[in-house]
Scaffold this motif. Structure first.
Motif: not given
Lengths: 330, 330
Positions: A122, A266, B124-127, B135-136, B138-140, B143
């Protein structure tokens, strides 16, 4: 004389991501490739991408007999007339735009012709193929799409999430591309596309470049016949004008580059359960020089000459002619 | 002597985003504020944020009698002992980390104590709170959360989307914060938080800073009694240890800064249907110097002295003591 040389259309590869040098440009000529979308950014931000464009300018200046950085179809045709390969600079991410929609025009003015909306994870624009949830195209993403339409930069959805693919197809005022993916019915992986995405793309006039990268092809043992039969079936399903090739050649890199593609910055390398390695390619297609075998394979898969010409390049040229055209400044 | 001075706890403001100068630092002292989370990045990327940190270092060096850039609770207490305000550098976005989880430690080493996961729009981290879909984390994003835990940087969820809030609360190994929001039952806006998010935060030991910014307060006519009664009800609902204040003071800016906050670089100004303007603040709270009126208001809302002390600063101090602590290097 190969089938490729006989068919007399322009040969265009929808995507390669090589570590470019003179030897590789010569391989393109050996392979009869007239134009290629050459990736110059994957995770890079604006400044890093400026340097990558600068490096391409230098490589082109050093090899004027072999290559032209082309803008639009007229320059691609002119490159062929002068016996040179047309390189279309392309991004596999919108990271070069940072958070700034104005960077779309800046990079278009620098010659960038194509950009993929997201790469694997994303970003500010939308969701990607390897993330569990896809929020769809964001509001920023809509501004990016609208700017890409305005300045004449082709939208690529290859590594994009399926929901954002649908949104991107709907949001774009002009047809869009999937430069390097296959249908999931051929090989089921998040990087390939379900029928509904491919059909929506084709319905709006877009083009999908079928891909030879082993991880989306189904591995090195996939045969040329299987690949070309897939293309023939896809031609039956969505029509001869919407199917092309994007080889995704990855020549000349060390193993560290595949780790960069997978992990970027990332995730820590140790978070990746499978340490990245380059996959083995099928023996019948190991690089750009093998492009002519596709023409023979498509002939054998029963495609007529006009369709083969479309798949090997003319379909990309038709799409480029439609989308790589800046609007009159607003 | 005001109620604020009587209660003898440390006074901490969960967030201010002023255009800082010596006059503002003096206002903090007038307001009896011992420590403040001072925003130094909203849309800025890594390099821009380095410059913002540099500007803060210079301001602190020029005003050593008034301010200390503090790291953790011991330095906050020491600042108070020497009659100075402790500034905790904070981000309202993870944009300073770019796409690189390693930037979390870099900025923590530079003194940044707090970072909000997203600001208004997906990253890149979330919504985020103003995007239609979340989207909740994220995988990044996971981290980033894990790195923030490791290096001792407090997670802030104020402008974050509700699903990403829940994910962030669950993913963090230590309690997290909402530095400047109110409950939606008090004023319903995407920037405020539904009960389920606030309860989950408190269940894990987190703290919410109730916010005086007019657009999340319900406008300039909201009374001090209404604000303090909201705090009293929240204390009833989630306990006295989890409620605090984050004023969101926005002093000293021209109108162009509110346009920067709203539009960043992600949308053209003309795309914003309501041209951004600064809202009018309630007459009873117009800036940091008015902090003492909160103590009186909370007393009048029936909170006991210990609870008032908690709300006005000691709850932030308890959370800071728990989370602003780097782990032993791994």
């Amino acid at each position: 004389m190969t089938a490729l040389q006989q068919h007399d259309g322009l040969v265009v590869d929808g995507l390669q991501i090589n570590n470019w040098d003179r030897g590789l440009l010569e391989q393109l000529r050996t392979g009869g490739i007239d134009a290629v979308n050459a990736t110059c950014a994957v995770w890079e931000g604006p400044e890093e991408t400026l340097r990558a464009v600068g490096a391409w300018c230098q490589l082109a200046a050093q090899n004027p007999d072999l290559v032209v950085l082309a803008d639009g179809v007229d320059e691609i045709r002119r490159a062929r007339e002068t016996g040179r390969v047309a390189v279309l600079l392309g991004f596999q991410n919108t990271s070069p735009f940072g958070d700034d929609y104005r960077m779309v025009e800046v990079f278009r003015r620098l010659g960038v012709q194509i950009a993929q909306l997201t790469y694997n994870i994303q970003n500010l624009v939308g969701g990607a193929c390897y993330d569990p949830d896809d929020s769809g195209l964001t509001r920023f993403g809509r501004h990016v799409v609208s700017e890409m339409n305005r300045v004449g930069m082709m939208i690529d959805l290859s590594h994009v999430g399926n929901r954002t693919c649908r949104d991107g197809i709907d949001a774009s005022a002009v047809p869009v591309s999937i430069t390097h993916s296959n249908p999931t019915w051929f090989f089921d992986t998040p990087r390939n596309k379900p029928a509904e995405v491919i059909c929506a793309l084709a319905d709006r006039g877009g083009v999908i470049g079928c891909c030879l990268y082993p991880n989306v092809l189904g591995g090195e043992h996939t045969t040329r016949e299987q690949f070309c039969t897939m293309i023939a079936r896809l031609v039956d399903e969505i029509g001869p004008d919407h199917v092309a090739v994007g080889s995704d050649c990855t020549q000349n890199w060390s193993e560290s580059f595949v780790a960069w593609l997978r992990n970027g910055r990332w995730q820590p390398p140790e978070a990746n359960p499978t340490p990245p390695t380059w996959p083995a390619w099928p023996q019948w297609f190991t690089g750009p020089a093998d492009f002519p075998v596709l023409a023979d394979g498509l002939d054998q898969a029963g495609l007529d000459e006009k369709t083969v010409r479309g798949v090997l390049g003319e379909n990309w040229m038709r799409l480029f002619a439609e989308v790589l055209v800046p609007e009159v400044p607003r």
